[in-house]
Enzyme design. Structure first.
Site, PDB file in Angstrom:
ATOM      1  NE  ARG A   1      38.548  66.429   8.498  1.00  0.00           N
ATOM      2  CZ  ARG A   1      38.988  65.190   8.244  1.00  0.00           C
ATOM      3  NH1 ARG A   1      39.955  64.985   7.374  1.00  0.00           N
ATOM      4  NH2 ARG A   1      38.453  64.147   8.856  1.00  0.00           N
TER       5      ARG A   1
ATOM      6  CG  HIS B   1      39.115  64.132   1.905  1.00  0.00           C
ATOM      7  ND1 HIS B   1      38.442  65.008   2.749  1.00  0.00           N
ATOM      8  CD2 HIS B   1      39.698  63.208   2.723  1.00  0.00           C
ATOM      9  CE1 HIS B   1      38.603  64.613   4.006  1.00  0.00           C
ATOM     10  NE2 HIS B   1      39.372  63.520   4.009  1.00  0.00           N
TER      11      HIS B   1
HETATM   12  P1  NDP Z   1      45.601  62.443  16.584  1.00  0.00           P
HETATM   13  O1  NDP Z   1      44.435  62.942  17.358  1.00  0.00           O
HETATM   14  O2  NDP Z   1      46.134  61.090  16.878  1.00  0.00           O
HETATM   15  O3  NDP Z   1      46.833  63.463  16.727  1.00  0.00           O
HETATM   16  C1  NDP Z   1      46.672  64.835  16.721  1.00  0.00           C
HETATM   17  C2  NDP Z   1      48.012  65.500  16.953  1.00  0.00           C
HETATM   18  O4  NDP Z   1      47.836  66.920  16.800  1.00  0.00           O
HETATM   19  C3  NDP Z   1      48.556  65.275  18.352  1.00  0.00           C
HETATM   20  O5  NDP Z   1      49.952  65.113  18.307  1.00  0.00           O
HETATM   21  C4  NDP Z   1      48.201  66.580  19.074  1.00  0.00           C
HETATM   22  O6  NDP Z   1      49.098  66.939  20.124  1.00  0.00           O
HETATM   23  C5  NDP Z   1      48.377  67.582  17.940  1.00  0.00           C
HETATM   24  N1  NDP Z   1      47.637  68.827  18.210  1.00  0.00           N
HETATM   25  C6  NDP Z   1      46.343  68.994  18.465  1.00  0.00           C
HETATM   26  N2  NDP Z   1      46.044  70.291  18.664  1.00  0.00           N
HETATM   27  C7  NDP Z   1      47.214  70.965  18.527  1.00  0.00           C
HETATM   28  C8  NDP Z   1      47.594  72.324  18.617  1.00  0.00           C
HETATM   29  N3  NDP Z   1      46.697  73.278  18.905  1.00  0.00           N
HETATM   30  N4  NDP Z   1      48.893  72.657  18.417  1.00  0.00           N
HETATM   31  C9  NDP Z   1      49.815  71.693  18.152  1.00  0.00           C
HETATM   32  N5  NDP Z   1      49.524  70.377  18.055  1.00  0.00           N
HETATM   33  C10 NDP Z   1      48.234  70.019  18.244  1.00  0.00           C
HETATM   34  O7  NDP Z   1      45.190  62.563  15.033  1.00  0.00           O
HETATM   35  P2  NDP Z   1      45.572  61.594  13.840  1.00  0.00           P
HETATM   36  O8  NDP Z   1      47.046  61.580  13.708  1.00  0.00           O
HETATM   37  O9  NDP Z   1      44.864  60.297  13.965  1.00  0.00           O
HETATM   38  O10 NDP Z   1      44.882  62.365  12.603  1.00  0.00           O
HETATM   39  C11 NDP Z   1      45.165  63.714  12.308  1.00  0.00           C
HETATM   40  C12 NDP Z   1      44.139  64.246  11.322  1.00  0.00           C
HETATM   41  O11 NDP Z   1      44.394  63.747  10.010  1.00  0.00           O
HETATM   42  C13 NDP Z   1      42.688  63.826  11.564  1.00  0.00           C
HETATM   43  O12 NDP Z   1      42.109  64.599  12.582  1.00  0.00           O
HETATM   44  C14 NDP Z   1      42.052  64.067  10.209  1.00  0.00           C
HETATM   45  O13 NDP Z   1      41.544  65.381  10.153  1.00  0.00           O
HETATM   46  C15 NDP Z   1      43.206  63.933   9.231  1.00  0.00           C
HETATM   47  N6  NDP Z   1      43.043  62.776   8.335  1.00  0.00           N
HETATM   48  C16 NDP Z   1      42.952  63.007   6.979  1.00  0.00           C
HETATM   49  C17 NDP Z   1      42.819  61.965   6.102  1.00  0.00           C
HETATM   50  C18 NDP Z   1      42.786  62.190   4.638  1.00  0.00           C
HETATM   51  O14 NDP Z   1      42.507  61.264   3.874  1.00  0.00           O
HETATM   52  N7  NDP Z   1      43.111  63.371   4.160  1.00  0.00           N
HETATM   53  C19 NDP Z   1      42.725  60.570   6.582  1.00  0.00           C
HETATM   54  C20 NDP Z   1      42.868  60.440   8.006  1.00  0.00           C
HETATM   55  C21 NDP Z   1      43.017  61.513   8.843  1.00  0.00           C
HETATM   56  P3  NDP Z   1      49.243  66.012  21.449  1.00  0.00           P
HETATM   57  O15 NDP Z   1      49.979  64.778  20.965  1.00  0.00           O
HETATM   58  O16 NDP Z   1      50.045  66.835  22.349  1.00  0.00           O
HETATM   59  O17 NDP Z   1      47.850  65.701  21.907  1.00  0.00           O
HETATM   60  C1  OXD Z   2      39.609  60.797   8.113  1.00  0.00           C
HETATM   61  C2  OXD Z   2      39.549  61.170   6.688  1.00  0.00           C
HETATM   62  O1  OXD Z   2      39.532  61.656   8.978  1.00  0.00           O
HETATM   63  O2  OXD Z   2      39.440  60.264   5.835  1.00  0.00           O
HETATM   64  O3  OXD Z   2      39.752  59.581   8.384  1.00  0.00           O
HETATM   65  O4  OXD Z   2      39.630  62.351   6.370  1.00  0.00           O
END
Ligand code: NDP
Ligand code: OXD
Length: 310
Positions: free
Chosen positions: A225, A273
């Site tokens: 993001r 994006h």
């Molecule tokens: P998940 O919720 O599956 O994973 C999040 C990860 O971040 C987990 O490993 C979590 O740790 C870690 N995390 C959360 N908070 C912290 C912190 N404070 N410090 C360190 N690690 C932290 O998310 P996804 O993998 O499904 O997606 C990640 C992001 O990708 C989405 O939220 C979205 O914003 C973005 N995205 C962007 C897209 C694009 O087109 N640009 C498309 C799809 C997604 P733990 O495992 O310990 O819980």
């Molecule tokens: C998502 C994205 O969060 O597309 O899936 O950014």
């Protein structure tokens, strides 16, 4: 009972059609702004939804993001209580993100930017070394980050991951916020990939302080993001030599305004994006299954923990 799809940035008629094929015949699927009876809506699917919509739906039980991220839901001041929040976790979304990140990693590793610049000047020059040695740091080891980190490790890259809780993932060096500082993680890597959710803890996490712990000449890929990145700090870190290249898919303001310095800064590659976009057929299957589970009072797929923010 009805499901409302409130998604304002794309044509969601294919999603509606696919959901209807999988739902009981008496379930209505409406596309915002066509909401004949707000009191009938039990489930809503959101992406870039209008403000104040949630307050108008008195019988809502489930809110689903059409994507992986959920900050647009959790930050809505009209979020009803109690409510179940879900999101999309889908192999196609993961594959598409993996392809984007691998494309960027290989461009950095193989120094594509160097050749593109030289080509403008018809200049034949071999850089030394021809391949950049990369120590990859994956911030976030969730559905997307863990898959991509493993894939990069299988490709032969050295990968360190950083998550909130402790993890053990074969092939990766795993660090976490309980046992390590993020600065210690940053010191180990010269390519930082951000795949964190946007939460109060992660907002602004990609900042000058973090970059200044990385070796000079490092690279950044932000596909999570725009709110993770302090944009002026990236420009300063590039001026000071900590970051040489950045692939950015997400921004504080989208669309990125005309005249924003990122458009023209050498070393920045930006995309609008599009790193990974939810497949509507696959999302329809998840949403229809969750609707069935909601009706049967069973646990839903891919529930979000609102207290963690993701
Ligand atoms: P998940 O919720 O599956 O994973 C999040 C990860 O971040 C987990 O490993 C979590 O740790 C870690 N995390 C959360 N908070 C912290 C912190 N404070 N410090 C360190 N690690 C932290 O998310 P996804 O993998 O499904 O997606 C990640 C992001 O990708 C989405 O939220 C979205 O914003 C973005 N995205 C962007 C897209 C694009 O087109 N640009 C498309 C799809 C997604 P733990 O495992 O310990 O819980
Ligand atoms: C998502 C994205 O969060 O597309 O899936 O950014």
């Amino acid at each position: 009972m009805a499901i409302l799809i409130a998604v304002t940035d794309r044509d969601v008629r294919p999603l509606k059609e696919k959901m209807e094929q999988q739902l009981p015949a008496d379930t209505e699927v409406w596309i915002y702004p066509d909401v004949p009876d707000p009191a009938q809506v039990r489930m809503v699917v959101l992406w870039k939804h209008p403000p104040d919509l949630l307050r108008q739906l008195p019988n809502l039980r489930v809110i689903s993001s059409l994507g992986a991220g959920v900050e647009h839901i959790l930050n809505d001041p009209g979020l009803p209580q109690p409510v179940i929040i879900t999101r999309v976790v889908d192999p196609q979304l993961t594959l598409s993100m993996r392809n984007y990140v691998v494309m960027a990693v290989l461009n950095i590793h193989k120094r594509l930017g160097f050749y593109l610049q030289n080509q403008q000047q018809q200049k034949w020059e071999k850089p030394s070394p021809v391949e950049r040695s990369l120590q990859v740091g994956m911030l976030g080891l969730g559905a997307l980050g863990s898959d991509i980190a493993r894939f990069l490790s299988d490709m032969g890259f050295e990968v360190t991951g950083f998550s909130r809780s402790r993890k053990e993932i074969p092939g990766l060096d795993c660090m976490n916020a309980e046992d390590h500082t993020i600065e210690a993680f940053a010191r180990r890597v010269n390519l930082l990939i951000c795949l964190l959710p946007l939460t109060p803890d992660t907002e602004g996490i990609l900042n000058y302080r973090l970059f200044s712990h990385m070796p000079k000449g490092s690279a950044l890929i932000n596909v999570a993001r725009g709110g993770h990145l302090v944009e002026t700090d990236l420009l300063r870190a590039m001026e000071d030599g900590y970051i040489r290249e950045a692939y950015l898919d997400v921004f504080g303001q989208e669309p990125l305004p005309v005249g924003h310095p990122f458009w023209t800064r050498a070393g920045i590659v930006l995309t609008p994006h599009v790193a990974s976009i939810t497949d509507q057929d696959n999302a329809a299957a998840i949403l229809a299954e969750n609707y069935r589970r909601m009706a049967q009072e069973e646990p839903l797929l891919f529930e979000v923990d609102p207290s963690a923010g993701y």
